[in-house]
Scaffold this motif. Structure first.
Motif, PDB file in Angstrom:
ATOM      1  N   LYS A   1      80.042  18.620  39.500  1.00  0.00           N
ATOM      2  CA  LYS A   1      80.113  17.443  38.632  1.00  0.00           C
ATOM      3  C   LYS A   1      78.898  17.323  37.702  1.00  0.00           C
ATOM      4  O   LYS A   1      78.901  16.500  36.790  1.00  0.00           O
ATOM      5  CB  LYS A   1      80.222  16.180  39.485  1.00  0.00           C
ATOM      6  N   LEU A   2      77.865  18.147  37.915  1.00  0.00           N
ATOM      7  CA  LEU A   2      76.605  17.949  37.197  1.00  0.00           C
ATOM      8  C   LEU A   2      76.676  18.375  35.742  1.00  0.00           C
ATOM      9  O   LEU A   2      76.125  17.701  34.861  1.00  0.00           O
ATOM     10  CB  LEU A   2      75.477  18.697  37.905  1.00  0.00           C
ATOM     11  N   THR A   3      77.342  19.485  35.443  1.00  0.00           N
ATOM     12  CA  THR A   3      77.364  19.973  34.070  1.00  0.00           C
ATOM     13  C   THR A   3      78.035  18.973  33.138  1.00  0.00           C
ATOM     14  O   THR A   3      77.583  18.758  32.003  1.00  0.00           O
ATOM     15  CB  THR A   3      78.095  21.331  33.996  1.00  0.00           C
ATOM     16  N   GLY A   4      79.098  18.337  33.608  1.00  0.00           N
ATOM     17  CA  GLY A   4      79.794  17.368  32.774  1.00  0.00           C
ATOM     18  C   GLY A   4      78.937  16.185  32.393  1.00  0.00           C
ATOM     19  O   GLY A   4      79.117  15.598  31.317  1.00  0.00           O
ATOM     20  N   TRP A   5      78.002  15.806  33.248  1.00  0.00           N
ATOM     21  CA  TRP A   5      77.119  14.672  32.961  1.00  0.00           C
ATOM     22  C   TRP A   5      75.866  15.070  32.197  1.00  0.00           C
ATOM     23  O   TRP A   5      75.413  14.355  31.309  1.00  0.00           O
ATOM     24  CB  TRP A   5      76.693  13.988  34.269  1.00  0.00           C
ATOM     25  N   TYR A   6      75.279  16.216  32.576  1.00  0.00           N
ATOM     26  CA  TYR A   6      73.944  16.549  32.075  1.00  0.00           C
ATOM     27  C   TYR A   6      73.915  17.748  31.126  1.00  0.00           C
ATOM     28  O   TYR A   6      72.941  17.917  30.387  1.00  0.00           O
ATOM     29  CB  TYR A   6      72.990  16.802  33.257  1.00  0.00           C
ATOM     30  N   GLY A   7      74.947  18.595  31.161  1.00  0.00           N
ATOM     31  CA  GLY A   7      74.972  19.770  30.320  1.00  0.00           C
ATOM     32  C   GLY A   7      74.166  20.913  30.912  1.00  0.00           C
ATOM     33  O   GLY A   7      73.184  20.700  31.629  1.00  0.00           O
ATOM     34  N   ALA A   8      74.572  22.132  30.600  1.00  0.00           N
ATOM     35  CA  ALA A   8      73.944  23.308  31.186  1.00  0.00           C
ATOM     36  C   ALA A   8      72.468  23.420  30.807  1.00  0.00           C
ATOM     37  O   ALA A   8      71.640  23.827  31.623  1.00  0.00           O
ATOM     38  CB  ALA A   8      74.700  24.569  30.740  1.00  0.00           C
ATOM     39  N   LYS A   9      72.116  23.063  29.569  1.00  0.00           N
ATOM     40  CA  LYS A   9      70.725  23.203  29.130  1.00  0.00           C
ATOM     41  C   LYS A   9      69.807  22.264  29.905  1.00  0.00           C
ATOM     42  O   LYS A   9      68.714  22.664  30.332  1.00  0.00           O
ATOM     43  CB  LYS A   9      70.626  22.917  27.624  1.00  0.00           C
ATOM     44  N   ARG A  10      70.253  21.039  30.104  1.00  0.00           N
ATOM     45  CA  ARG A  10      69.412  20.078  30.825  1.00  0.00           C
ATOM     46  C   ARG A  10      69.269  20.466  32.294  1.00  0.00           C
ATOM     47  O   ARG A  10      68.251  20.185  32.923  1.00  0.00           O
ATOM     48  CB  ARG A  10      70.003  18.665  30.676  1.00  0.00           C
ATOM     49  N   LEU A  11      70.269  21.137  32.855  1.00  0.00           N
ATOM     50  CA  LEU A  11      70.195  21.568  34.249  1.00  0.00           C
ATOM     51  C   LEU A  11      69.109  22.623  34.470  1.00  0.00           C
ATOM     52  O   LEU A  11      68.701  22.860  35.604  1.00  0.00           O
ATOM     53  CB  LEU A  11      71.551  22.101  34.709  1.00  0.00           C
ATOM     54  N   GLU A  12      68.629  23.232  33.399  1.00  0.00           N
ATOM     55  CA  GLU A  12      67.504  24.162  33.527  1.00  0.00           C
ATOM     56  C   GLU A  12      66.200  23.425  33.818  1.00  0.00           C
ATOM     57  O   GLU A  12      65.197  24.049  34.172  1.00  0.00           O
ATOM     58  CB  GLU A  12      67.362  24.991  32.253  1.00  0.00           C
ATOM     59  N   ARG A  13      66.214  22.107  33.696  1.00  0.00           N
ATOM     60  CA  ARG A  13      65.017  21.290  34.001  1.00  0.00           C
ATOM     61  C   ARG A  13      65.242  20.369  35.204  1.00  0.00           C
ATOM     62  O   ARG A  13      64.425  19.503  35.467  1.00  0.00           O
ATOM     63  CB  ARG A  13      64.635  20.442  32.785  1.00  0.00           C
ATOM     64  N   MET A  14      66.369  20.552  35.893  1.00  0.00           N
ATOM     65  CA  MET A  14      66.695  19.667  37.008  1.00  0.00           C
ATOM     66  C   MET A  14      66.450  20.368  38.342  1.00  0.00           C
ATOM     67  O   MET A  14      66.660  21.574  38.469  1.00  0.00           O
ATOM     68  CB  MET A  14      68.155  19.209  36.913  1.00  0.00           C
ATOM     69  N   PHE A  15      66.009  19.559  39.341  1.00  0.00           N
ATOM     70  CA  PHE A  15      65.667  20.107  40.660  1.00  0.00           C
ATOM     71  C   PHE A  15      64.782  21.334  40.430  1.00  0.00           C
ATOM     72  O   PHE A  15      65.065  22.432  40.898  1.00  0.00           O
ATOM     73  CB  PHE A  15      66.915  20.485  41.460  1.00  0.00           C
TER      74      PHE A  15
END
Length: 546
Positions: free
Chosen positions: A416-430
């Motif tokens: 569910k994370l990509t739909g909310w935050y986008g793949a680029k932002r997930l590079e800075r998450m956790f």
């Protein structure tokens, strides 16, 4: 005398020797010794079996053979007292309830068992996995059960759905205004749809004033002690010996103290008291660090924003495809006041902040407190610290703060994370890689019930950054298996201020350890979660065996 208390007393002066083919001591000097000896709850010596037999000739030798011994897993942030209550209600976990029909059936079964008028409560509902991404609403719960209050709490624990009877019990109607830091869901006509977010829900689960009961009732203490016992066995089965209880209200502290007094606290608990307790702590001089090796006060917990997995954390840039930035659960004035008061009293403040905007607010408050009253060596914590950038990393490091990010969220919530935050932002998450590279002390945590409690799944998620279907999210944040193991041992001990007694299997440390069927440092990364936990020991006493 409770059996656990009796065991501790009997073992007080009984030396024992423990060994296995692989013993990862995590010694600061990197030494790998094949055995250690214990006296009571403590490790007294380490070396070869022959050396320890010479020192303790009467000590029995426990040889775990072709297994791996590691320091006991320490989950720095989860919610045992909350779960002791939740385990007395309907378990709607996605592992158990997979469809809307199953959810409705589970609630109806429990409703038929309850006394007339009693609240019907469900926990760990995941709309993404159970109801196809569509959130159930007030009308859905009314159709299931309209003759009693019903509350269904989301798995992220930052919002819940109430039926009409529950809204009435809370004194809410379509004209009600939400409290600061909270929100009410509404339909197209502006009517309450039953979804209560953040403080709007949390206010109803806490006492409005001393001596007054919360709107949502708390179960009897004896029932919660029994449930806590079952909860502890769940944790031990995963190799967990210590936890941080990251939201301890007054009823939760009563539970922990009662369990400890009865000798029924097999986990070691670092309790973070909710910030609403600050005035009372000040009045009696209560400080971080008060307590013993089973139960201690680890700090004060405050919440600035919502949940990553609930889509309510506070972001600089809006959620993908929306204009929404999330929910700020605490005003800046209140946040600065709490941080200043805890800081000036010599305590540790542990602030829940997921989004980058929320983290910046926390850093502003800690910087202001340090400027007004410099305290070198403080270890204020950012709980979750989910979305960072280079500026945030530099500020955290400069303040000497500790971060406690989610360990298993990519593996469990990744769909569910990509739909909310986008793949680029997930590079800075956790961002475990970035945090460790910046020299920031970092602990492993599950936030259970918001994520799975198994530390080995956390290790796998941190090492692979793969979702359940194998998709890689933020692969730049991968860390090694050794670094991941340290998160749940030495890192969590440091976050709690207990690195002098936990996290390593060396002399002077508590004899808390986990016996694994395989070596996590050599197992294929995609198989880490499948490693079996053979035994769990707390204070040189076995608390679980497969």
């Amino acid at each position: 005398m409770h059996p656990h208390t009796q065991n501790r007393t009997t073992a007080a002066f009984t030396p024992r020797i423990f060994t296995a083919d692989r013993v990862h001591t995590l010694a600061a000097d990197g030494a790998a010794l094949p055995a250690f000896a214990t006296v009571g709850e403590w490790i007294a010596a380490a070396g070869t079996v022959e050396e320890l037999r010479a020192r303790f000739p009467e000590a029995p030798v426990h040889d775990f053979g072709d297994r791996t011994v590691v320091p006991g897993f320490n989950d720095a942030h989860q919610h045992p007292t909350t779960m002791a209550e939740a385990m007395l209600h309907v378990d709607l976990s996605p592992e158990r309830v997979c469809t809307r029909e199953q959810l409705e059936a589970a609630l109806r079964r429990r409703a038929a068992e309850l006394p007339s008028g009693a609240w019907l409560i469900g926990a760990r509902y995941d709309h993404g996995k159970t109801t196809g991404g569509t959130v159930i609403k007030r009308q859905d719960l009314d159709r299931i059960c309209s003759d009693r209050p019903v509350m269904v709490t989301h798995i992220a624990s930052h919002w819940a759905v109430f039926n009409s009877a529950a809204l009435r019990a809370a004194g809410l109607d379509d004209d009600s205004e939400p409290p600061a830091g909270g929100a009410y869901g509404r339909d197209a006509e502006g009517r309450l749809d039953g979804v209560l977010y953040e403080q709007a829900m949390m206010h109803l689960r806490s006492s409005p004033a001393p001596g007054r009961d919360p709107v949502v009732p708390v179960s009897p203490l004896a029932d919660r002690i029994e449930a806590l016992g079952r909860y502890q066995q769940m944790m031990h089965s995963a190799g967990i010996t210590s936890v941080g209880d990251a939201a301890v209200a007054s009823d939760g502290l009563d539970l922990l103290q009662a369990a400890e007094a009865a000798g029924a606290l097999t986990l070691r608990v670092n309790a973070l008291l909710l910030y609403t307790a600050v005035p009372g702590m000040e009045s009696i001089g209560l400080r971080t660090g008060l307590g013993g090796t089973r139960l201690r006060i680890g700090g004060v917990k405050a919440l600035v924003d919502g949940a990553v997995a609930g889509g309510t954390c506070l972001l600089d840039e809006p959620y993908e495809g929306t204009c929404e930035h999330g929910i700020q659960a605490m005003s800046e004035v209140e946040l600065h006041d709490v941080v200043r008061r805890v800081h000036s009293s010599g305590g540790t403040v542990c602030v829940h902040a997921n989004g980058d905007r929320a983290i910046r607010l926390v850093l502003d408050a800690v910087e202001a407190a340090q400027a007004a009253d410099p305290r070198p060596g403080t270890r204020h914590r950012i709980e979750h610290c989910s979305l960072v950038d280079d500026t945030i990393l530099r500020r955290i490091a400069a303040l000497g703060m500790v971060t406690v990010p989610f360990g298993s969220y990519v593996a469990f919530h990744g769909d569910k994370l990509t739909g909310w935050y986008g793949a680029k932002r997930l590079e800075r998450m956790f961002a475990h890689r970035d945090l460790l590279d910046a020299g920031i002390p970092t602990a492993g945590s599950s936030d259970y019930p918001c994520g799975p409690y198994e530390p080995l799944l956390g290790l796998q998620s941190c090492v692979t950054r793969q979702t359940a279907d194998g998709t890689v999210l933020g692969g730049n944040q991968r860390i090694t298996a050794a670094e991941a193991l340290a998160l749940y041992t030495t890192g969590a001990a440091y976050a709690a201020g207990e690195e002098a007694v936990k996290g390593r299997l060396t002399p002077g440390m508590l004899a808390d350890f986990t016996v694994l069927d395989e070596d996590p440092l050599t197992t294929a990364p995609q198989r880490l979660a499948a490693i079996g936990v053979s035994e769990t020991w707390v204070g040189a006493q076995q608390v679980w065996q497969a």
